[in-house]
Scaffold this motif. Structure first.
Motif, short mmCIF file in Angstrom:
data_model
loop_
_atom_site.label_atom_id
_atom_site.label_comp_id
_atom_site.label_asym_id
_atom_site.label_seq_id
_atom_site.Cartn_x
_atom_site.Cartn_y
_atom_site.Cartn_z
N GLY A 1 0.80 -1.23 0.00
CA GLY A 1 0.00 0.00 0.00
C GLY A 1 0.82 1.27 0.00
O GLY A 1 1.87 1.35 -0.63
N ASP A 2 0.33 2.26 0.75
CA ASP A 2 0.91 3.59 0.75
C ASP A 2 2.10 3.66 1.70
O ASP A 2 2.01 4.20 2.80
CB ASP A 2 -0.17 4.61 1.14
N VAL A 3 3.22 3.10 1.27
CA VAL A 3 4.42 3.07 2.11
C VAL A 3 5.00 4.49 2.24
O VAL A 3 5.51 4.87 3.30
CB VAL A 3 5.47 2.12 1.51
N MET A 4 4.88 5.28 1.18
CA MET A 4 5.44 6.63 1.15
C MET A 4 5.01 7.47 2.37
O MET A 4 5.83 8.16 2.97
CB MET A 4 4.98 7.34 -0.13
N HIS A 5 3.74 7.40 2.72
CA HIS A 5 3.22 8.27 3.78
C HIS A 5 3.02 7.53 5.10
O HIS A 5 2.39 8.07 6.01
CB HIS A 5 1.90 8.89 3.33
#
Length: 309
Positions: free
Chosen positions: A166-170
């Motif tokens: 999923g959204d690892v960045m945030h």
């Protein structure tokens, strides 16, 4: 991370750089609490404050319960009803509450590095726990995830294949999980998500990275789903919830690609029907409620380690 000596931790700010022995000792102690050990007097006479500049359900309540079970006096600070609304700085808020004799602070803040800055301002003998700062770290979530994984798969992580989706960045959770999985010697760490939501800053060093979810799931022992932060859609990083679910939603069918005894984890809150279906979230492979349960035990272990005289 602040750890002055092998015997003593001053604060818990991140799992980055925390030695494997320290992590395993905390997991062992937390398991002791999870097994029903009663150390109710450990922090009797110690005051602890949950200093939350950002909303929280699980983290705040489980820290509160953990501190109470250890016998601490617990103060809850809610920024929406505090002098912070009148312009008081976070540092002044900390120093004011510290002056009342509070020794432990559990801090959640929307800004990266904010908890470390407060730790630098704290008096000797005051301990801070990072309960989530910006997208940097959420160390106790990382620890409770490792405890949950260890209960399901055993203490030796060297043969495990673990997938984060999923959204690892945030995600501060993903970063803390990655720090812990590496420290514990996990055999293979895979990461999958939309390219726009995967960081390229070294966070994923050593991981097998792909945008192909089925391929990423092949033979894994554990799947750690991340919450899709819906505000990312407004930034144009995700086309739509339906598209995201189509490409990265965990369904019963998709889970068949994983190992037959694979387990499913999610830090919550869950967007049902987006990153995971009801059948999986509530199914026999799901450890979501075990994670919540283990949160209390991990936070007891951390608070005891930091605050026991």
């Amino acid at each position: 991370m602040s750890h002055a000596s092998p015997a003593r931790m001053d604060h818990l700010l991140t799992l980055d750089g925390l030695p494997r022995e320290r992590i395993e000792a905390l997991l062992d102690r937390a398991q002791h609490f999870a097994d029903g050990a009663d150390d109710r007097g450990a922090l009797a006479g110690t005051a602890v404050c949950t200093l939350f500049f950002e909303p929280s359900t699980r983290t705040r309540l489980s820290f509160q319960l953990a501190a109470q079970r250890l016998g601490a006096d617990v103060l809850n600070f809610d920024v929406s009803t505090s002098s912070a609304r009148k312009g008081e700085t976070a540092r002044d808020t900390l120093k004011t509450i510290e002056a009342m004799g509070v020794r432990g602070f559990i801090v959640r803040h929307q800004d990266d590095g904010a908890v470390a800055a407060l730790a630098n301002a704290a008096a000797p003998g005051t301990a801070l726990v990072n309960a989530g700062d910006g997208r940097s770290a959420h160390p106790t979530q990382g620890l409770l995830d490792m405890l949950t994984l260890r209960q399901a798969k055993g203490a030796d992580f060297s043969s495990l294949k673990v997938l984060i989706v999923g959204d690892v960045m945030h995600s501060r959770v993903a970063r803390s999980d990655l720090h812990a999985l590496r420290a514990l010697g996990t055999g293979e760490i895979r990461v999958c998500g939309p390219r726009m939501l995967l960081p390229d800053d070294g966070t994923l060093a050593g991981c097998v990275v792909t945008e192909d979810f089925e391929q990423a799931l092949e033979g894994v022992d554990a799947v750690m789903m991340l919450r899709l932060q819906r505000e990312r859609m407004e930034e144009g990083l995700v086309a739509s919830l339906d598209d995201y679910h189509r490409d990265f939603g965990l369904t019963v069918g998709r889970l068949r690609h994983a190992a037959p005894d694979a387990v499913v984890m999610h830090p919550g809150p869950i967007n049902r029907g987006v990153e995971i279906t009801d059948e999986v979230a509530d199914g026999p492979r799901s450890l979501v409620l075990a994670q919540v349960r283990n949160g209390v035990a991990i936070r007891m272990a951390v608070l005891e380690q930091l605050l026991r005289a």
